[in-house]
Design an enzyme around this catalytic site. Structure first.
Site, PDB file in Angstrom:
ATOM      1  N   GLU A 152       0.484  -1.104  -0.090  1.00  0.00           N
ATOM      2  CA  GLU A 152       0.048   0.099  -0.349  1.00  0.00           C
ATOM      3  C   GLU A 152       0.748   1.345   0.140  1.00  0.00           C
ATOM      4  O   GLU A 152       0.533   2.164   0.805  1.00  0.00           O
ATOM      5  CB  GLU A 152      -1.477  -0.073   1.312  1.00  0.00           C
ATOM      6  CG  GLU A 152      -2.180  -1.863   0.676  1.00  0.00           C
ATOM      7  CD  GLU A 152      -2.677  -1.377   2.238  1.00  0.00           C
ATOM      8  OE1 GLU A 152      -2.923  -0.179   3.634  1.00  0.00           O
ATOM      9  OE2 GLU A 152      -3.812  -2.024   2.607  1.00  0.00           O
ATOM     10  N   GLU A 272      -6.145 -10.629  -1.214  1.00  0.00           N
ATOM     11  CA  GLU A 272      -6.281 -11.009  -0.243  1.00  0.00           C
ATOM     12  C   GLU A 272      -7.870 -10.418  -0.617  1.00  0.00           C
ATOM     13  O   GLU A 272      -8.733  -9.714   0.118  1.00  0.00           O
ATOM     14  CB  GLU A 272      -6.287  -9.214   0.300  1.00  0.00           C
ATOM     15  CG  GLU A 272      -4.702  -9.092   0.655  1.00  0.00           C
ATOM     16  CD  GLU A 272      -4.081  -7.942   1.305  1.00  0.00           C
ATOM     17  OE1 GLU A 272      -5.363  -7.161   2.067  1.00  0.00           O
ATOM     18  OE2 GLU A 272      -3.213  -7.890   2.003  1.00  0.00           O
TER      19      GLU A 272
END
Ligand code: XIL
Length: 949
Positions: A152, A272
């Site tokens: 991220e 994910e």
């Protein structure tokens, strides 16, 4: 739900890439472990390899026992481990970015601090690699197959200041270099270190990982970073896509993300995955979710060649970080397979979708005309099996059902059956009492009324619509089932005309808006007396134009959230899919009274790209103008889902919401109750110009026309007494003898794109006059003095005219002096006299000429002797006796002098001698004035010197 787990295939056997699941120790024993080992061959530590998992509260190296238990479990069960994560801005001890665990001074971007953080990063990675090597050398028995090196690091919005990167503490201290460094340290530690098996080729694949890669803006920034890393030979192996999606995320967006990722040449991983249903949860949504997982996995299978692994972010719904958004995973909390499992592994066993629909209030006759009604174009048809589709409207005593059937062969058994509750209502193709059947090419349409009793908005009815084609019957629901139809408000509908010209988006109502239609926000969703907006609507090409006028005397944009500021919202469901939860193409646009734009759910960059807008404060409120791309859904005859809303704020809080269509206040979550806009033909703008003639209506003069619109193609026809003058087609016209005695006008035809052609005729001029061929300026002759006659003399004037005269004194008309001669009186003495002659003749333009001026001299005033008497001593009163003046009374003024110096204030005919005058001689000046006469001044005295009293 059937329990098929014994016979159903393991997920891992249905794909050619590893399938992973995020876990902690709760999944390493008992039924969870059993389920995991059946379906998955890889695990990701959900939380316990994140930076914070390796240290105790004092900042000392102290790996969490969960790490070892996961590694033991993986090793024992031959599971691959995907490590997560070495570098992150979250779940990282705060001291990482301070001087030390005991000195909380924040690190800066000084060289010394940078070096400290670099070393800390390298040490962390080395320690992780050393610790995990207990479970074997990498590439030789160690379960670790991959690691998320950085997570991220890309910013959510455009951020030129940080080159598209997240402005994290890592970035603030180290700039972008920490990303490449992390990969180099990880590569050294895992792939070229003491614990790397001899001969192993990069046994631990190094990934970068991020979310929203299915959204184009974020993805572009992510790819820029990745391509930079590759170009700089940074040892990176893979690109991770978290895919925390929802059922409204089109699976095609994941396809695009993977396709774009493959172009980098890196391995791809879905790291994910989860897909919540939205709340409240329902079996119907879980079935929809099953279809979603089916489609998602079919896309992953299509990308198998580059797919490193696909990981579900949790084993059971209750363990998911997103469980509150509606059970996002594949197994329920009783470890049972949800439809999602069947969607992935055994799609043939996916249960039928559970049907729900809304029925808008309305009534359409069950006749041939009703079957042809345009009403049925307003909403998408629901499927009644493979070859038929239908739509409904409700009223208190019946449900109107429209059915369109593809069935080319007429058969006696052909029929439409509407089941309401447990009662069937059948209309044979051959017709019947219930309604009408209208044949069409390749099939037929039918409309029928099925009885309801005292139906009300909010009621739910159980419905099935079935179509029988010979021996086959197919329906909306699986046989024996009914769907739930909720009765709702009348559908809000507006016809939107095509714009005659494209409006300029600047907050002003240009002429195009005169042809628009409009809707108002009359439904109060919350609050009371909320501001009402009138929304004008137009379309052109693939663009919807909206002009909102909001009546709101106190505009407030102080709230901290955009929706609690005075603002309008425009909801567009391109093509009117009425999908329920937002599709990628559905947009909720919010524009504040200050013109600040924000969006609801969905891809922000994509939505922003579709919008151009402008806002303006106006007296009594504000206006907002917007152009919204309809993507590919627009065009004549199309329908669009549409709603508009006004948020009314006061004192920083939202006090009222009003909408046009959706009465539920949930338009930000679902498109199903929005209204419908039909894009229809437009009208042209009326032209309102008035041509005007200027110039004098006299033969030989040129007339011209004004007042026609700018930018128009104009044609002209000059008219004489209303009839066309041949050849007179220019913007100007020179009057000829033929026009004398006639009235002239002009007809102007104006052609402008977007405007209705217009022909307008000016007012007529007055009658056209001829001009005298010769005129002259009068001259004043005679002796110019009071009492002596003056004459206005003219030379040639042709043709013969009659004349009128007016004499003037200093430019002012002298009353009664209107003959050709004039004798100045004393009133004119001293003034300049002129004369104006006006020559006129019927049919001719009267001409007035003014002579040059002559000055009438003043008369001389005759005055008798002026006497000064009285005692020449202090206290004595002197008196002046003015002389008699002829021929008129004069105005006299006085000034007394002592020794030739004016005595201040001594301005009457008498003067009382003062002490100060002692010894001085006194004189007095008398000024005689009379109209028409030259002023005369006489000095009397001096007296003898003034004596004491
Ligand atoms: C989540 C975990 O699932 C939660 O248990 C934890 O509280 C927060 O983090 N992106 C990531 C994951 O990379 O590490 C996050 O996992 C979810 C978002």
């Amino acid at each position: 739900m059937r329990c098929r787990s014994r016979t159903s295939p393991p997920i891992k056997d249905t794909v050619s890439f590893p399938v992973g699941v995020a876990i902690d120790s709760r999944e390493t024993a008992g039924p969870g472990s059993k389920l995991l080992l059946k379906h998955f061959n890889q695990v990701t530590p959900e939380n316990f390899m994140k930076p914070e998992a390796w240290y105790n509260a004092n900042g000392e190296w102290s790996p969490n026992s969960e790490i070892a238990s996961l590694m033991d479990y993986a090793k024992a069960n031959d599971l691959r481990v995907y490590g997560h994560v070495l570098v992150w801005h979250s779940q990282t001890p705060a001291w990482f970015f301070n001087k030390s665990a005991t000195d909380s001074t924040p690190l800066t971007n000084s060289e010394a601090d940078k070096q400290l953080l670099r070393e800390r990063l390298e040490t962390h990675i080395n320690n992780v690699a050393d610790y995990l090597a207990q479970w074997g050398d990498y590439g030789d028995g160690n379960p670790i197959q991959a690691f998320d090196v950085v997570n991220e690091v890309v910013n959510d919005g455009a951020s030129p200041d940080t080159g598209g990167l997240r402005n994290s503490r890592w970035y603030q201290v180290l700039g972008d270099e920490y990303i490449a460094d992390a990969f180099r340290y990880a590569d050294a530690a895992f792939n070229h270190g003491d614990h790397t098996a001899v001969g192993a080729d990069r046994p631990v694949k190094l990934f970068i990982n991020d979310y929203n890669t299915e959204q184009s803006g974020k993805r572009a920034r992510y790819l820029t970073l990745i391509n930079n890393l590759i170009a700089n030979d940074v040892p990176i192996d893979g690109m991770g896509h978290q895919f925390h999606v929802s059922l409204a995320t089109p699976v095609s967006a994941m396809d695009e993300a993977l396709t774009a990722g493959e172009a980098t040449g890196l391995l791809q991983a879905v790291t994910e995955l989860d897909a919540p249903t939205g709340t409240p949860e329902s079996q119907a949504k879980f079935v929809d979710q099953g279809y979603y997982y089916r489609d998602a996995f079919n896309i992953f299978r299509a990308h198998a060649a580059d797919m490193f692994s696909v990981t579900l972010w949790g084993l059971t719904d209750g363990r998911s970080w997103r469980d509150s958004s509606g059970g996002p995973l594949v197994f329920d909390d009783g470890f049972q397979a949800k439809p999602a499992y069947y969607g992935i592994a055994d799609a043939g066993d996916l249960p039928a979708r559970i049907r729900t629909a809304n029925s808008f209030e309305g009534d359409v006759p069950a006749t041939a005309a009703g079957a042809a009604s345009g009403e049925w174009n307003l909403l998408p048809l629901l499927s009644a099996g493979a070859n038929a589709s239908f739509q409904t409207r409700w009223s208190s005593d019946h449900l109107t059902v429209y059915v369109d059937v593809d069935d080319a062969t007429v058969d006696d058994a052909d029929a439409v059956t509407v089941q309401v509750g447990s009662t069937d209502f059948t209309l044979p193709r051959s017709g019947g009492e219930l309604g009408a059947v209208v044949p069409r090419d390749g099939g037929y349409t039918a409309v029928l009324h099925a009885p309801l009793s005292s139906a009300q908005a909010g009621d739910a009815i159980q419905l099935d619509v079935r179509v029988t084609d010979g021996d086959d019957t197919d329906g909306w629901n699986t046989p024996g089932a009914t769907g739930t139809v909720t009765l709702v408000e009348p559908l809000s509908h507006v016809d939107v005309p095509e714009a005659p010209v494209v409006p300029v988006i600047d907050g002003t109502l240009d002429a195009a808006w005169s042809t628009s239609s409009s809707v108002q926000t009359l439904k109060e969703i919350s609050g009371s007396n909320g501001a009402i907006g009138t929304f004008h609507l137009l379309w052109k090409g693939q663009t919807l134009y909206v002009f909102a006028e909001v009546a709101d005397p106190t505009v407030d944009t102080t709230g901290s959230d955009p929706w609690v500021q005075d603002s309008v919202e425009i909801y567009v469901d391109g093509g009117n899919a009425k999908n329920g939860s937002y599709r990628y193409d559905d947009t909720q646009i919010r524009i504040s009274a200050d013109g600040v734009v924000s969006f609801g759910t969905g891809d922000e960059a994509f939505q922003a790209n579709r919008l151009q807008s402008s806002a303006k404060r106006v007296t009594g409120g504000y206006v907002v103008e917007a152009a919204i791309s309809l993507l590919e859904y627009g065009g004549l005859g199309t329908v669009q889902g549409l709603d508009v809303q006004v948020n009314d704020a006061t004192g920083g809080a939202r006090t009222a919401i009003r909408n046009w269509a959706d009465p539920t206040g949930t338009g930000y979550q679902t498109t199903e109750r929005w209204g419908v806009a039909s894009l229809v033909e437009g009208t042209l703008i009326e032209q309102t110009f008035v041509p005007k003639i200027s110039g004098s209506a006299v033969v030989g003069k040129t007339l011209s026309v004004s007042g026609a619109p700018a930018g128009a193609a104009l044609t002209y026809q000059w008219l004489r007494n209303g009839s066309a003058i041949s050849g007179a087609h220019a913007a100007t016209y020179k009057l000829t003898a033929a026009d004398a005695g006639k009235k002239i006008s002009i007809r102007v035809t104006s052609v402008i794109a977007g405007y209705a052609d217009a022909t307008k005729t000016s007012a007529q001029t007055s009658v056209v006059l001829k001009a005298f061929t010769k005129t002259s300026t009068p001259k004043i002759t005679g002796t110019v003095k009071v009492g002596s006659k003056l004459t206005a003399t003219l030379s040639a004037w042709s043709p013969k005219a009659s004349f009128k005269y007016q004499w003037y004194s200093n430019g002012k008309a002298i009353k009664g002096a209107t003959k050709s001669t004039f004798t100045p009186t004393r009133s004119q003495a001293g003034t300049t006299v002129t004369v104006m002659v006006t020559g006129s003749k019927s049919g001719y333009l009267a001409v007035s000429k003014i002579s040059a001026g002559k000055k009438v001299p003043l008369l001389a005033l005759k005055v008798g002797p002026t006497w000064l008497n009285g005692p020449t001593k202090v206290g004595g009163t002197l008196k002046v006796t003015p002389g008699a003046s002829r021929p008129v009374a004069t105005v006299k003024t006085y000034q007394w002098y002592a020794n030739g110096k004016a005595i201040s204030g001594a301005t009457s005919s008498t003067y009382k001698v003062k002490t100060a005058d002692k010894g001085k001689r006194i004189t007095v000046k008398v000024t005689y004035r009379a109209q028409g006469f030259a002023t005369k001044v006489v000095v009397a005295g001096p007296t003898f010197p003034i004596a004491a009293r």
